[in-house]
Design an enzyme around this catalytic site. Structure first.
Site, PDB file in Angstrom:
ATOM      1  N   GLU A  78       0.839  -1.199   0.000  1.00 64.72           N
ATOM      2  CA  GLU A  78       0.000   0.000   0.000  1.00 64.72           C
ATOM      3  C   GLU A  78       0.874   1.248   0.000  1.00 64.72           C
ATOM      4  O   GLU A  78       1.859   1.343   0.730  1.00 64.72           O
ATOM      5  CB  GLU A  78      -0.881  -0.011   1.242  1.00 64.72           C
ATOM      6  CG  GLU A  78      -1.760   1.201   1.408  1.00 64.72           C
ATOM      7  CD  GLU A  78      -2.495   1.201   2.731  1.00 64.72           C
ATOM      8  OE1 GLU A  78      -3.373   2.075   2.921  1.00 64.72           O
ATOM      9  OE2 GLU A  78      -2.215   0.328   3.588  1.00 64.72           O
ATOM     10  N   LEU A  80       1.332   4.569   1.301  1.00 68.21           N
ATOM     11  CA  LEU A  80       0.837   5.370   2.417  1.00 68.21           C
ATOM     12  C   LEU A  80       1.001   6.868   2.178  1.00 68.21           C
ATOM     13  O   LEU A  80       0.432   7.676   2.908  1.00 68.21           O
ATOM     14  CB  LEU A  80       1.572   4.991   3.706  1.00 68.21           C
ATOM     15  CG  LEU A  80       1.434   3.536   4.160  1.00 68.21           C
ATOM     16  CD1 LEU A  80       2.319   3.295   5.379  1.00 68.21           C
ATOM     17  CD2 LEU A  80      -0.010   3.201   4.480  1.00 68.21           C
ATOM     18  N   ASP A 181      13.204  -2.961  14.722  1.00 68.10           N
ATOM     19  CA  ASP A 181      14.151  -2.072  14.030  1.00 68.10           C
ATOM     20  C   ASP A 181      13.556  -0.669  14.016  1.00 68.10           C
ATOM     21  O   ASP A 181      13.487  -0.007  12.987  1.00 68.10           O
ATOM     22  CB  ASP A 181      14.391  -2.580  12.608  1.00 68.10           C
ATOM     23  CG  ASP A 181      15.540  -1.861  11.896  1.00 68.10           C
ATOM     24  OD1 ASP A 181      16.316  -1.172  12.580  1.00 68.10           O
ATOM     25  OD2 ASP A 181      15.643  -1.976  10.659  1.00 68.10           O
TER      26      ASP A 181
END
Length: 277
Positions: A78, A80, A181
């Site tokens: 997707e 964003l 992370d």
């Protein structure tokens, strides 16, 4: 690659980008998406990314991008977008991260190995957090750095001493669902100003403070963020004293990936917790 034989070409409107990395593309259904390609790494890298995104999504915390399609060396994700943070960006990120960390497990690690950046990450499950962090985080990175000549014998020995002393410094916390992370760049601001987590290949169950510590490694969201986090999840008042310990894993990883520029930071943590060589 022959486009006629490339399954990506069935989803993308136009030519499939050649290079590795992130490419904004248009899908045949009219949507835009991000194509993440890594032909230069094993397929397990993007497999870990997809698993991590799904795992974080299941927590119902901070938004993560939808996965439109998976391929051996590519993901369609997707788009964003990118925007300016809304006034409540930090509060939403902090509260969402707290909800994620409230998802706990009976073990540290994960059923599948992952990747932290471009480094393989051993997620072998363990019921002892100190043993897990020593055996599957600090020691492999230190051994890699030693073999590469980035740290010397004395540095390597100090990492071993630190691993033996971890229970002195880190309480016996339960394993929480981590991004793994979580530097500031992986807390993304979407086009509508909403926070989202990206690059989830290092997701696993570990100490919640480790995620918070990495948020302070290359920048710091500030005390208000952590106060808002503490409204929804337990946060010890002295957690920042332990942050360098958690971040040593990432500093060693950066030393291995990017070179000697991180050696001073690694040695600073070792001096602080186990003294001079």
């Amino acid at each position: 690659m022959d486009a006629a034989r490339d399954p990506l070409s069935e989803s993308i409107d136009g030519a499939v980008p050649e290079g590795d990395g992130l490419h904004r593309v248009r899908l045949r259904d009219g949507r835009t998406a991000f194509l993440k390609q890594r032909r230069d790494r094993p397929a397990t890298l993007l497999q870990a990314e997809a698993r991590g995104l799904r795992l974080l999504r299941s927590a119902g915390g901070v938004r993560v991008p939808d996965i439109y399609a998976e391929y051996p060396h590519a993901l369609l994700l997707e788009d964003l977008g990118e925007g300016m943070p809304t006034e409540d960006f930090q509060a939403r990120a902090a509260h969402g991260l707290a909800r994620q960390h409230l998802v706990v497990s009976s073990h540290f690690g994960l059923e599948h190995d992952g990747w932290c950046g471009d480094s393989p990450q051993d997620n072998t499950v363990d019921t002892d957090g100190h043993h897990f962090f020593a055996t599957h985080r600090l020691q492999p990175q230190a051994l890699r750095a030693h073999r590469s000549g980035y740290i010397d014998d004395a540095d390597h020995a100090r990492v071993q001493r630190l691993c033996e002393r971890l229970p002195e410094f880190i309480p016996r916390y339960s394993p929480s669902l981590l991004h793994g992370d979580l530097w500031s760049g992986n807390l993304h601001c979407c086009s509508n100003g909403e926070p989202a987590l990206i690059d989830a290949g290092a997701a696993h169950y570990g100490w919640a403070e480790a995620d918070l510590a990495m948020l302070t490694l290359f920048g710091d969201p500030g005390p208000r963020f952590f106060a808002q986090y503490a409204e929804h999840a337990a946060l010890a008042s002295d957690w920042r004293e332990r942050a360098p310990l958690y971040n040593l894993y990432h500093l060693l990883n950066h030393l291995n990936l990017f070179g000697r520029g991180y050696l001073g930071a690694v040695r600073s943590v070792l001096r602080r917790f186990v003294g001079a060589a």
